[in-house]
Design an enzyme around this catalytic site. Structure first.
Site, short mmCIF file in Angstrom:
data_model
loop_
_atom_site.label_atom_id
_atom_site.label_comp_id
_atom_site.label_asym_id
_atom_site.label_seq_id
_atom_site.Cartn_x
_atom_site.Cartn_y
_atom_site.Cartn_z
CE LYS A 1 19.29 3.11 50.39
NZ LYS A 1 20.14 1.90 50.43
CD GLN B 1 18.78 0.48 43.00
OE1 GLN B 1 19.19 -0.63 42.70
NE2 GLN B 1 17.75 0.65 43.80
CE LYS C 1 21.81 -3.94 43.23
NZ LYS C 1 20.36 -3.79 43.44
N GLY D 1 20.74 -4.44 50.94
CA GLY D 1 20.77 -5.84 50.52
C GLY D 1 20.39 -6.04 49.06
CG ASP D 2 20.40 -7.23 44.73
OD1 ASP D 2 19.46 -6.51 44.40
OD2 ASP D 2 20.83 -8.14 43.98
CB THR E 1 11.29 -5.73 47.67
OG1 THR E 1 12.33 -4.99 48.29
CG2 THR E 1 11.45 -5.70 46.16
P1 NDP Z 1 17.60 -13.54 47.76
O1 NDP Z 1 19.04 -13.85 47.77
O2 NDP Z 1 16.88 -13.37 49.03
O3 NDP Z 1 16.80 -14.62 46.89
C1 NDP Z 1 17.13 -14.87 45.57
C2 NDP Z 1 16.23 -15.95 45.02
O4 NDP Z 1 16.42 -16.04 43.61
C3 NDP Z 1 16.55 -17.32 45.58
O5 NDP Z 1 15.39 -18.09 45.58
C4 NDP Z 1 17.57 -17.84 44.58
O6 NDP Z 1 17.66 -19.26 44.53
C5 NDP Z 1 17.01 -17.31 43.28
N1 NDP Z 1 18.11 -17.09 42.32
C6 NDP Z 1 19.14 -16.23 42.47
N2 NDP Z 1 19.98 -16.30 41.43
C7 NDP Z 1 19.47 -17.23 40.61
C8 NDP Z 1 19.87 -17.75 39.37
N3 NDP Z 1 21.00 -17.32 38.75
N4 NDP Z 1 19.07 -18.68 38.79
C9 NDP Z 1 17.94 -19.10 39.40
N5 NDP Z 1 17.51 -18.63 40.59
C10 NDP Z 1 18.26 -17.72 41.18
O7 NDP Z 1 17.46 -12.21 46.86
P2 NDP Z 1 16.27 -11.16 46.79
O8 NDP Z 1 14.96 -11.82 46.99
O9 NDP Z 1 16.64 -10.01 47.63
O10 NDP Z 1 16.40 -10.67 45.27
C11 NDP Z 1 15.67 -11.29 44.20
C12 NDP Z 1 15.60 -10.31 43.03
O11 NDP Z 1 14.93 -9.11 43.44
C13 NDP Z 1 16.94 -9.84 42.46
O12 NDP Z 1 16.81 -9.62 41.08
C14 NDP Z 1 17.15 -8.51 43.18
O13 NDP Z 1 18.03 -7.68 42.45
C15 NDP Z 1 15.74 -7.98 43.17
N6 NDP Z 1 15.43 -6.94 44.16
C16 NDP Z 1 15.66 -7.10 45.49
C17 NDP Z 1 15.32 -6.12 46.39
C18 NDP Z 1 15.49 -6.30 47.85
O14 NDP Z 1 15.07 -5.39 48.60
N7 NDP Z 1 16.04 -7.38 48.35
C19 NDP Z 1 14.73 -4.85 45.94
C20 NDP Z 1 14.44 -4.80 44.52
C21 NDP Z 1 14.80 -5.82 43.69
P3 NDP Z 1 18.88 -20.00 45.27
O15 NDP Z 1 18.64 -19.83 46.73
O16 NDP Z 1 18.79 -21.38 44.79
O17 NDP Z 1 20.13 -19.28 44.80
O1 2IT Z 2 17.36 -3.52 43.55
C1 2IT Z 2 17.05 -2.85 44.56
O2 2IT Z 2 16.31 -1.87 44.49
C2 2IT Z 2 17.57 -3.29 45.87
N1 2IT Z 2 18.25 -4.30 45.94
C3 2IT Z 2 17.28 -2.48 47.11
C4 2IT Z 2 18.21 -1.31 47.21
C5 2IT Z 2 18.14 -0.52 48.47
O3 2IT Z 2 18.97 0.38 48.60
O4 2IT Z 2 17.28 -0.76 49.32
#
Ligand code: NDP
Ligand code: 2IT
Length: 448
Positions: free
Chosen positions: A92, A113, A128, A167-168, A211
């Site tokens: 997952k 993860q 992942k 998603g991520d 999240t």
């Molecule tokens: P999104 O794509 O929705 O948003 C990502 C954000 O981070 C954007 O604001 C983006 O800016 C910025 N960003 C991404 N890459 C870079 C970079 N290299 N340098 C600077 N800014 C950056 O992603 P999420 O919100 O889903 O994910 C954000 C983080 O949270 C990640 O580390 C992800 O692995 C983690 N995560 C996500 C989960 C989820 O359920 N979605 C669960 C647990 C963890 P820009 O738009 O300019 O690229």
């Molecule tokens: O980093 C993370 O935990 C995620 N991007 C969510 C993973 C998931 O299966 O919901």
């Protein structure tokens, strides 16, 4: 480097074999550092070769994704699905779409993860995936064609009882919809093979918010142990994507004031408190840059360059963008400006130097695999609803999410205390996550 000969031997072998995978080695090293006392107390870990096995993915699938852009030109991307560990449940974990994606990034995320999913208490293994495809600037049709091509290969490796992606970065509701549609077409099967689905076709209420809400619920427990709360605190959140937006909403609901947020181009400061609905409109609807916040709130300030956000004085910092976005120097600036508590919404956003700086300055620090586990936990709840063919209400899911985050905090705290590392939530999260997976691996034996 480690006190334990066993940890040294396994880490050195891994580093020699994966010298070109710095993010993966960084993630393993952090976990190994925490495991020092566990290895000393439990000889069965070495006897069963647990560390050698846990750092090696059960399976890496690496493939080509070709698709045709709007100009009729053929485009080619690289993609991966890494099925890291299935000791406690089907693989997952999310799918990341970003030009920086490579095997090291997917391996570090897959490795983390394993322990995160274990901490949730739900039966989910670690995996992942992702691609170096850049969704920025692509039309909806290009996104659809990429996702369909991606799923055409991915479909043979996943399934509701095998591996359940989500998603991520770069993968949100739109992409999950196209991926699900293609899986269904290929398999002629309507199952919970992906999470983060739309509400009209099997998605769970509160998964979108989970999240970000979860990070704030975890922070709430941290603050409670410091005899304080979100009320009246200044909060800085990096990023403006899925995690950041709903962290902003929840932090505000709990009485905090979010004064700064960013994207990869720069950051905004709004001393009156950022309105999460404006960020939601800019990012989810218009897919525009954070700079345009000033069109809605002219009194706010925009600064070019995303890293400067850490120079904004605050009580609480929530890094919610990407790995290694907060280094040792930036941590020292936050500390000098009075930060009290930090919880990681992104995966591995703080460098090892930053974590060390926070911990030695007495800043309460909540690590990613615990603090951001609310997303995957709610994905687990989506899987349960799909299996039962039922949908729970928003409040029911949110209540379960809250309960899970409180439990994760307790497990981290309790594991740290058990090994005489009171208050070290990094060690606590790594140990608590590891112990369950380790036990399941021992019970299931080795395939000779
Ligand atoms: P999104 O794509 O929705 O948003 C990502 C954000 O981070 C954007 O604001 C983006 O800016 C910025 N960003 C991404 N890459 C870079 C970079 N290299 N340098 C600077 N800014 C950056 O992603 P999420 O919100 O889903 O994910 C954000 C983080 O949270 C990640 O580390 C992800 O692995 C983690 N995560 C996500 C989960 C989820 O359920 N979605 C669960 C647990 C963890 P820009 O738009 O300019 O690229
Ligand atoms: O980093 C993370 O935990 C995620 N991007 C969510 C993973 C998931 O299966 O919901």
């Amino acid at each position: 480097m480690f006190k334990s000969e066993y940890l040294n031997r396994v880490y050195e072998g891994l580093a020699a074999r994966n010298a070109h995978e710095p993010e993966f080695l960084q993630a393993v090293r952090e976990v190994f550092e925490s495991l020092e006392p566990v290895i000393a107390a439990r000889p069965e870990i070495e006897k069963n070769g647990i560390l050698e096995r846990i750092v090696e993915p059960e399976r890496i699938v690496s493939f080509r994704v070709s698709w045709v852009d709007d100009a009729g030109k053929v485009q080619v991307n690289r993609a991966w699905r890494i099925q890291f560990n299935s000791a406690i449940g089907p693989y997952k974990g999310g799918l990341r779409l970003h030009p920086s994606v490579n095997q090291s990034i997917i391996k570090f995320l897959g490795f983390e993860q394993i322990f995160k999913n274990s901490l949730t208490g739900l039966p989910m293994g670690g995996g992942k995936g992702g691609s170096d495809f850049d969704p920025k600037g692509k039309s909806d049709n290009e996104i659809m064609r990429f996702c369909q091509s991606f799923m055409t290969e991915l479909a043979r490796h996943i399934g509701p009882d095998t591996d359940v992606p989500a998603g991520d970065i770069g993968t949100g509701a739109r992409e999950i919809g196209y991926l699900f549609g293609q899986y269904k077409r290929l398999r002629n099967e309507f199952t919970g093979v992906l999470t983060g689905k739309g509400l009209s076709y099997g998605g769970s209420l509160a998964r979108t918010e989970a999240t970000g809400y979860g990070v704030c619920y975890y922070m709430q427990e941290m603050l409670h142990d410091m005899d304080t709360s979100f009320a009246g605190k200044q909060v800085v959140i990096s990023g403006s994507g899925n995690v950041a937006i709903y962290a902003c909403q929840k932090a505000t609901q709990l009485g905090g004031k979010v004064i700064a947020m960013s994207d990869s181009n720069g950051y905004i400061v709004d001393e009156n408190g950022i309105d999460y609905q404006v960020i939601k409109e800019i990012k989810e609807v218009k897919r525009a840059r954070i700079k345009t916040y000033l069109d809605y709130v002219p009194s706010a300030k925009y600064v070019e360059g995303c890293r400067g956000i850490w120079s904004t004085p605050c009580d609480i910092a929530l890094p919610c963008a990407t790995q290694n976005e907060l280094n040792g120097e930036e941590a020292k600036t936050l500390i000098a400006n009075g930060v009290k508590a930090v919880a990681e919404g992104a995966n591995m956003p703080s460098t090892p130097e930053a974590v060390a700086a926070f911990q030695s300055a007495g800043v309460m620090f909540g690590p990613a695999k615990a603090a951001n586990a609310g997303g995957v936990a709610t994905s687990g709840l989506e899987m349960s609803q799909n299996s039962q063919r039922l949908s729970w209400s928003f409040d029911e899911v949110d209540e379960k999410l809250h309960g899970i985050m409180v439990n994760i905090y307790k497990s981290c705290k309790e594991a740290a205390a058990r090994y005489n590392m009171e208050g070290n939530l990094v060690a606590g999260a790594n140990i608590a996550g590891f112990e369950k997976v380790c036990e399941a691996m021992i019970w299931q034996g080795v395939a000779y």
